[in-house]
Each structure stands twice: as structure tokens, then as C-alpha cells.
Write an enzyme that holds these catalytic residues in place. Structure first.
Site, PDB file in Angstrom:
ATOM      1  CG  HIS A  52      -1.776   1.244   1.282  1.00 25.86           C
ATOM      2  ND1 HIS A  52      -2.612   1.608   0.242  1.00 25.86           N
ATOM      3  CD2 HIS A  52      -1.916   2.198   2.230  1.00 25.86           C
ATOM      4  CE1 HIS A  52      -3.241   2.731   0.560  1.00 25.86           C
ATOM      5  NE2 HIS A  52      -2.827   3.104   1.769  1.00 25.86           N
ATOM      6  CG  ASP A  73      -6.050   3.443   4.275  1.00 23.64           C
ATOM      7  OD1 ASP A  73      -6.800   3.024   5.176  1.00 23.64           O
ATOM      8  OD2 ASP A  73      -5.032   4.112   4.498  1.00 23.64           O
TER       9      ASP A  73
END
Length: 891
Positions: A12, A124
Site C-alpha cells: 500500500h 484505505d
């Protein structure tokens, strides 16, 4: 039951957070090269997911262009998984057009490398917008994977269906414990043997609807785990009979779940539950100055820039495709969840500001040049020394009072429309700039005689216009020998009035507003409220000991000015407030907080325009709001989302009951502080009130009867992350050691918003279209030869062949136009319209003022879905359901 564990290597990659993009790009050069090296080896490490955002390829290849062929080969082999986004966009604060363009550009970049992951992957994003299922569907995506926004109180399993506001349905594969749960595989065998028996796997995998479970191996800015094949092999030996681990991808995992044909539950609407994971519900007002920039620029790009460029294209000018892409990419970089959330360090927010400034400056100058090219090419026999060309980028003809900044040679003159009628104007501000303007001449043709005035004033004026054609222009002429000036004069009776309202200023500065259509008097409007903010960059938090200051406790200086076409009320307050949270807890006030609230009312306009300016240099950690008491007791607020309107509960009764019973199980309290795109309103069957923010777009419905709209103007705080907030208990989000003194916003702050009062129910009131007009001003371009200098740059003469008035199209009906722009890969242009009503179906008649050869419904990739019949250059759209959008291609 033995479970198959899909091990999915990924990273990420926050492009910026407590660190800057410059730092992350340096590490991207190192880490992504290691990924490429690993994927090119002959080993079980079969694939790697590059966080679903193609911007990382742009960043990497800018500094390592020699690796392009390597990347292309790995993408085509299915080893390097890229896209579909350009950046990992937020979903609640960002506009619908920003979201659409983000994915469209991301897909286009990925296709050039060999393809993209066809999953709405947002690991996210701080909550999931109710418009996303329709957006995914129109991009050909039927599956989404996310983390935040849904709890185990709402669904039993981690796989379910999600129905959007419009009724579109996608499949969800949730990672309820986070995208990082497999990123910390231990190395010691004893620890490895217990790893998958511990949380979160114990609970999360128990909620799976099938024997297929997801194991994301990666973390923020994490490098490739080179020994992962060995660790997977060890775990397969240690967990025989329980788990079988295999390298996989998100798409392969989803396919494996679908092969089991599980019965899936369904959830609907916005996904903003903060029980299992934080969604940072009040991030809508973090760094309010930057939020206001985002709001203004988003509106400008879609409501002004792209329609202007499309009109110019129809008139024979080139559409600057690459320039527009660059502007949007700057906005996408800021649309990433941390960046738009402003939950970043001060130095990172400096980068965010610079990108907004670049996007703003490029777009405004591009529009200025385009308006100039059109205005100077108009063949207008009435034209004299000075012309004002009015550009209407709405899809309906408009009249009324408009604002403009211009340069004038004198105070009194006449403004004439195409029929020679005088148009009243009022000068609001006037500054002598004779020396600055006239002493900078740069004339290309020195033999040409031009008008040179003796004086030049920079002025802010308002003009009462006649009809300005829809999606078009008309040119006005300044007659220096005439006089249509409607001068301002002082008003001492504390009341102003137009066709829609009578407004009275009370002694305490609150406003009593009589809506003439309903004959309802709305008392005590526009009250300013100041209180403490003990929160951080992620969340607003009321202090444990708050002290609320109301503007009604102070008597403002009142100045009222009016002309025949324009009226304004200026309220100047000097509030006494606590300087910080310590004083607030003691109910001590030691600082003065000057606040000015200006209300502007134009002739015949249903919009009331407000501007709040505060000198915020001396006060820390506080919030300022404005209150509108509607008198309408409500269970739901009405606000617009991307491409539509939805009702939100004013209090989450079920969720609040669950939170009260088990507070220790919740990451965030389920508060009802919300965001909108351009308006929030309270309505009943016969009347309503709407507030239209143009800066921070955060509101809450308050009052014993839930009848008052509280609009957040700004809030300030001093740290990136703090522990144990009132609405967010426990650990800090972000970094507690990072102070953010810039987030105290010690400067002069100005924020704008509008309000309107209605004598109809919501669907009858056309609120969405009025809100669209509130953020779509008529653009005024002034041309005069004496301005050719450093002021506007000097250009040569052009042939005047364009008509004095022009209209590209006009739309009748109740659909709202979202965008008019050039098509990405075809010569025509794209229109997108949506239904902003609550209950009624939408319809529209689109009349083009030029011959059209092709009309099609297209998807969001702008691929043909079906042809549309054309009748006399007119297209009919019917039965467009609630919150539905439709995209058209026309040439």
C-alpha cells in the site's frame, strides 16, 4: 473445514502522509525495482499488486524510463498487477467527475502497459460513497474490495452485495482487519506456528462465506518480502489440515469465492460505519483552507473550464487535451485519501497547496486565453472602445445580476446589450490604477490608433443582464457617453428586500428572513458559533470542558448598502473568546476574534450569498460554524452526493444504541456530522431551506427538534494525531509526535456559502439545479485595446468572424448537467446528466443549435452502449431513475 488461503503480495503506497511525495518517490525507485527483479526470477513469487494506482508508474518511469519494457512485459504476463485507479482516491469529499476521471485516466495508462485489475480496489478510503456501485458498473467493474465502512452488526460475512443509491449492485470482498494483516509474518518457527491461530485471522476468516480466504501480504511503503515463498512453504507444513496457502491475486481470489456460489447478504447506501475500523468522520473540515481550495477548483474545472473549452472547440479552436490532463492529474494527486483528508504533516500540506495553486493557475489562465480568443474574434457592429463578453456555462439561458472585475476609464457610462438597451450596473469597489495600466504599453502595431483613457480604475461591479444564451455567450458594449450607473447608497433602517425575501437585521446581528412565496418568517438566521476543537488532523473532537461562544452575545457594527440591483449587509463582530483549550476549560476569554459576515442579495435572485471573514491569528484549537434554524423538525437531512441526492438520518439511532451498549468495541462513535457536494437542506411537504457551501462542505443537523443546519466554516488543531478523542477513543490516528502548527490557520480566512428558502417540497424546488447555478458564475471577459500590456499580455489582431451571440445547446427538464467536455478518443464531446431528485424520475430534452450527426449512450470509458435517435438536432432522455446518471457522446 480446510480453507484455501490466497496469499496476495502487495504494497500500500501512500504517495504522501507524514512524509512528502518527494521522499516516497525516492523509496519507490528502490522498492519497485526490487519488485521487478523478484518477479523476473524463476520462483513461486508469481505476482505483485501495485496498490491499484497507475500514478506509481508515472512516478517511477519519470526517473527510470529504462524499465518501461520490463514493466510492460510483467504486466502482460499477469505478474505485475496495476490499476484501475490513477491515485487511491477518497470517495466522500471528492466530486463525482474527479472520481470518474481518476479511474478513466488510470485505466488508459494501464492499458498502454497491457491491462488493469478489473476490481474497485480501495484498501484505505475513509468510507464508501453510495454512488460508487453505479460508477463501478459503468466502468465494467462488478467487484470491489475495501476495508473501511462496514461492521459485523450490518453483515455476517466478509463477502456481500452492495446496493448503491441508484440501485446498482456490486459484489464486495471486504478486508475488515486491514490490507496489512499478512504483512508481519514472523520468521521464528514457533511464532509462525501460532500466527494464523491469532487475531485477526481467528475472527476475520471465521466470517468468510466460503472456504476461500484473503491474506494480503504487504504494508505501507513496504518492500517486497523476498523470502515469502519459503515462509509460505513452512506455513503449509505447519497448518496441514487447516489451511492450504497459495500465491494468488485479488481477481483469482474473487473468482475462487464465486465458484462456491455463496448466498450473499445485501447492504445499501453509504458505508460509513466506524465500529471495526476508523473512517474519520470529521476529516471533511481538516485544513479548512485547503478543503476550500479543493471545492472551488473542482467546481471551476467542470462548471467553467471544460464547458468553455468545448464551446471554443465548436467555434473552431483547438481543445488543449494534454493541458487538461495535467490539470486533472494535479487534482488526482491531491484526491488521494490522506492528501484530500489533510491528515498529513505541515510540509506535506505545503505540497498539496502548491498542486492546488498550479491547477488553479493553469486552469484560470487557460480559460482567460480562451475567452479572449473568442471575444476578440466576435464580429459585433455595435462594439466600441470597450466590450464585456458574457459566457454562460449552464445549460439554460440566464439573466439577473452578475459580478465582474473590470478596468474602467470613468465611473459613469452605459452598458448596452445586443438590442441597444441600457443595462444597470453598480460599482462596489474602485481603485485608481492609471499608472500601472497605461505605463506598460507593448503595442505590436504602432500605426494603429487606439483609445487611450486619461484614467484607469480597477473595479468590482455588478451588472443586471438580459438573457445570456445557454452554453454560449453574448457581447455587451460600453458606451462612454451614456450613463446606466445605479450607485450604492447607505441604508439605515436595517431592512433589505427583493422579489423573494425581506431581511431584517436584529440588534444581536441575527437575521430575520421572510420568504415571500411561503409567507414564512425564519427568525434568527446566520448565527455564528465558536467552540473548542480538541481533535487532530483526522477528527474533530469537542473538548471535555467546552465553552461555546455565540455571536448573539455581541452587538455587531451593521453597514447596509443598496442600489436598484444589489444590496448588501455587513456585520462586523468582535468576539471575545478563549485563546486555547486551557482557557476554554476555565471559561476564560482573553482574545478578540474579529469576524465579518457579509450578506449579498441581488435583484430577483432566490440565492442569498454569504461571505465570512475572520482574523484568526491569535486563537488556537477551535471551530467556527454558522447556524440556520429552519423550524422544520426532521429525521433526515437531504444532501447531494456524487451524481444524485440522498437522505441521511440526523441521528444514527441503531448504531448509537449499539455504541452505548458496547463502547469498547467501537473504533469511532457513530456521529452524524456529514459532507455534501454542493448543498444540504431540510424540507417538509410545503417548504424547505437549503445551505450551499462553497468552501468546507461539512454539516450537522442540531436542535431539540433536529431543525437547525449547522454548517462548519473552519476548524483548527495543532497535532497530526492525538489519543483518546471524545468521538475516537484509544490510540492516535497518525503520528502523535508530529506537531502541525500550520493547521492552527493563523491568518485571515474567508469562506463563502449561499442559502435559499423554498415554498415547495424538495422535488418541486429544483434545489440541485439552483445549487449548480450557485457555483457556476457567468464569466465576464473585458476587452479594450489599452489593456494590451503586461496586464493581459499583448497579442496581435485577429479576424472577426464569430457571431455576436452564440449558443451550443439548451437542456429542458429536471436532469442536472454534470459535465460537457471533449471526448477522450473521438472528435465529438461528452455530456453527463444525472437525476438529483429524491422520488421523481428524471427527463431531459437536449436541443443542439448545430447539426449533429451522431448521438450515443456511452459508458464511463466512453464506449458505445446504444445509439440515440436524433430528431431536428434534438435528443430526448426519459425515465432516468433516482440518483442515476447517463453519459452521452455527440458529434
Amino acid at each position: 473445514m480446510k480453507k484455501t488461503v490466497h496469499v496476495v503480495p502487495h504494497s500500500h503506497w501512500d504517495r504522501e502522509w507524514y512524509f512528502t511525495t518527494s521522499r516516497s518517490k525516492i523509496y519507490l525507485m528502490h522498492d519497485l525495482k526490487k519488485v521487478l527483479d523478484q518477479l523476473e526470477k524463476d520462483n513461486p513469487y508469481e505476482s505483485f499488486i501495485l496498490d491499484g494506482q497507475a500514478s506509481l508508474l508515472d512516478d517511477y518511469l519519470k526517473w527510470r524510463p529504462q524499465d518501461r519494457k520490463r514493466i510492460e512485459a510483467l504486466v502482460k504476463q499477469g505478474k505485475l498487477i496495476i490499476g484501475p485507479w490513477y491515485t487511491q482516491t477518497d470517495q466522500l469529499v471528492i466530486s463525482g467527475e474527479s472520481i470518474v476521471r481518476n479511474m478513466l485516466y488510470g485505466m488508459k495508462i494501464c492499458e498502454a502497459f497491457g491491462g488493469y485489475m478489473n476490481v474497485g480496489y480501495v484498501p484505505d478510503s475513509f468510507g464508501q460513497a453510495a454512488s460508487m456501485p453505479q460508477i463501478y458498473h459503468e466502468f465494467g467493474i462488478s467487484d470491489t474490495m475495501f476495508w473501511r465502512g462496514v461492521s459485523d452488526d450490518e453483515v455476517t460475512h466478509t463477502e456481500y452485495k452492495w446496493r448503491g443509491e441508484d440501485g446498482s449492485v456490486v459484489n464486495v470482498y471486504q478486508i475488515p482487519s486491514g490490507y496489512y494483516i499478512g504483512g508481519a509474518i514472523p520468521e521464528r518457527e514457533a511464532d509462525l506456528a501460532e500466527f494464523l491461530h491469532q487475531e485477526p485471522f481467528k475472527t476475520t476468516w471465521g466470517r468468510s462465506s466460503t472456504d476461500q480466504v484473503y491474506f494480503p501480504n504487504g504494508f505501507d511503503q513496504a518492500p517486497v518480502r523476498e523470502n515469502l515463498p519459503k515462509l509460505v512453504e513452512q506455513m503449509n507444513e505447519l497448518y496441514q489440515g487447516e489451511y492450504e496457502l497459495q500465491f494468488s491475486t485479488i481477481e483469482n481470489y474473487i473468482a475462487a469465492v464465486k465458484e462456491r456460489h455463496p448466498e450473499l447478504e445485501e447492504i445499501a447506501g453509504e458505508l460509513i460505519n466506524g465500529k471495526l475500523m476508523r473512517i474519520h468522520k470529521t476529516i471533511f473540515s481538516s485544513r479548512s483552507d485547503l478543503k476550500a481550495m479543493n471545492t472551488k477548483i473542482q467546481h471551476y474545472l467542470v462548471n467553467v473550464m471544460e464547458p468553455v473549452l468545448t464551446m471554443a472547440m465548436q467555434l473552431g479552436f483547438e481543445y488543449p487535451v494534454e493541458t487538461v490532463k495535467e490539470i486533472w492529474k494535479l487534482m488526482f494527486e491531491n484526491a488521494a485519501h490522506d492528501s484530500i483528508g489533510s491528515c498529513v504533516s505541515d510540509t506535506t500540506n505545503e505540497d498539496v497547496y502548491m498542486r492546488y495553486k498550479q491547477a488553479r493557475d493553469i486552469s484560470m489562465n487557460l480559460v482567460e486565453l480562451t475567452l479572449r480568443q473568442i471575444s476578440t474574434a466576435i464580429n459585433n457592429p455595435q462594439a466600441q472602445e470597450i466590450t464585456f463578453t458574457l459566457f454562460n456555462t449552464c445549460d439554460k439561458a440566464r439573466d439577473g445580476v452578475i459580478e465582474a472585475e473590470v478596468y474602467l476609464p470613468q465611473k459613469d457610462f452605459a452598458i448596452l446589450d445586443q438590442a441597444g438597451n441600457s443595462l444597470p450596473y453598480t460599482i462596489l469597489e474602485l481603485v485608481d490604477q492609471t499608472e500601472y495600466v497605461l505605463n506598460q504599453g507593448n503595442v505590436l502595431n504602432t500605426t494603429k490608433e487606439i483609445y487611450l483613457p486619461e484614467k484607469v480604475y480597477k473595479a468590482k461591479i455588478v451588472i443586471e443582464t438580459t438573457d445570456v444564451p445557454s452554453m454560449g455567450y453574448t457581447q455587451l458594449t460600453v458606451d462612454l457617453s451614456g450613463n446606466s450607473h445605479a450607485p450604492l447608497r447607505e441604508n439605515t433602517n436595517h431592512t433589505i428586500e427583493n422579489d423573494h425575501y425581506q431581511i431584517t437585521v436584529n440588534k444581536n446581528g441575527s437575521l430575520d428572513i421572510l420568504d415571500k412565496a411561503s409567507n414564512v418568517l425564519y427568525r434568527n438566521q446566520g448565527i455564528i458559533e465558536e467552540n473548542g476543537d480538541d481533535g487532530d488532523s483526522f477528527n474533530y473532537s469537542p473538548p471535555a470542558k467546552d465553552f461555546i461562544i455565540s455571536s448573539t452575545d455581541f452587538e455587531p457594527k451593521v453597514t447596509i448598502q443598496q442600489s436598484d440591483i444589489y444590496q448588501t449587509i455587513r456585520l462586523e463582530y468582535l468576539l471575545k473568546v478563549p485563546k486555547d483549550l486551557t482557557e476554554r476549560a476555565e471559561q476564560k476569554v482573553s482574545e478578540k476574534l474579529p469576524i465579518t459576515l457579509e450578506l449579498s442579495m441581488k435583484k430577483q435572485s432566490p440565492l442569498l450569498d454569504f461571505k465570512l471573514t475572520v482574523e484568526n491569528q491569535m486563537v488556537d484549537s477551535h471551530r467556527v460554524c454558522v447556524l440556520f434554524d429552519t423550524g422544520i423538525a426532521s429525521k433526515f437531512s437531504i444532501a447531494d452526493q456524487q451524481f444524485g441526492t440522498l437522505e441521511r438520518p440526523v441521528i444514527f439511532e441503531k448504531e448509537m444504541a449499539l455504541w452505548e451498549a458496547n463502547k469498547e468495541q467501537w473504533n469511532e462513535q457513530p456521529i452524524a456530522i456529514e459532507t455534501c457536494q454542493s448543498f444540504v437542506g431540510l424540507f417538509d411537504d410545503s417548504r424547505g431551506v437549503a445551505v450551499m457551501p462553497k468552501g468546507v462542505r461539512e454539516y450537522e443537523i442540531i436542535g431539540e427538534q433536529f431543525d437547525t443546519i449547522r454548517l462548519t466554516i473552519f476548524r483548527t488543531y495543532g497535532f497530526m494525531g492525538k489519543e483518546n478523542l471524545m468521538y475516537r477513543p484509544g490510540r492516535a490516528s497518525g503520528e502523535t509526535v508530529i506537531a502541525t502548527p500550520d493547521a492552527q490557520l493563523h491568518k485571515t480566512l474567508s469562506f463563502e456559502f449561499s442559502a435559499a428558502y423554498f415554498a415547495e417540497s424538495f422535488d418541486q424546488a429544483n434545489v440541485e439545479q439552483l445549487a449548480k447555478q450557485a457555483v457556476t458564475p457567468i464569466e465576464v471577459y473585458q476587452y479594450a485595446e489599452f489593456l494590451n500590456s503586461r496586464l493581459i499580455f499583448t497579442l496581435g489582431d485577429v479576424e472577426q468572424t464569430l457571431p455576436a451571440t452564440f449558443s451550443l445547446l439548451e437542456i429542458e427538464g429536471n436532469l442536472t448537467l454534470s459535465i460537457l467536455k471533449k471526448a477522450e478518443n473521438r472528435p465529438g464531446y461528452i455530456l453527463r446528466l444525472y437525476n438529483g431528485l429524491l422520488e421523481k424520475d428524471g427527463h431531459a430534452t437536449i436541443k443542439f443549435n448545430q447539426t449533429i450527426k451522431v448521438a450515443e449512450k456511452v459508458d464511463l470509458k466512453e464506449k458505445t452502449k446504444e445509439p440515440l435517435p436524433i430528431n431536428n438536432d434534438t435528443i430526448e432522455l426519459e425515465s432516468i431513475g433516482h440518483a442515476k446518471f447517463v453519459t452521452l457522446y455527440v458529434e
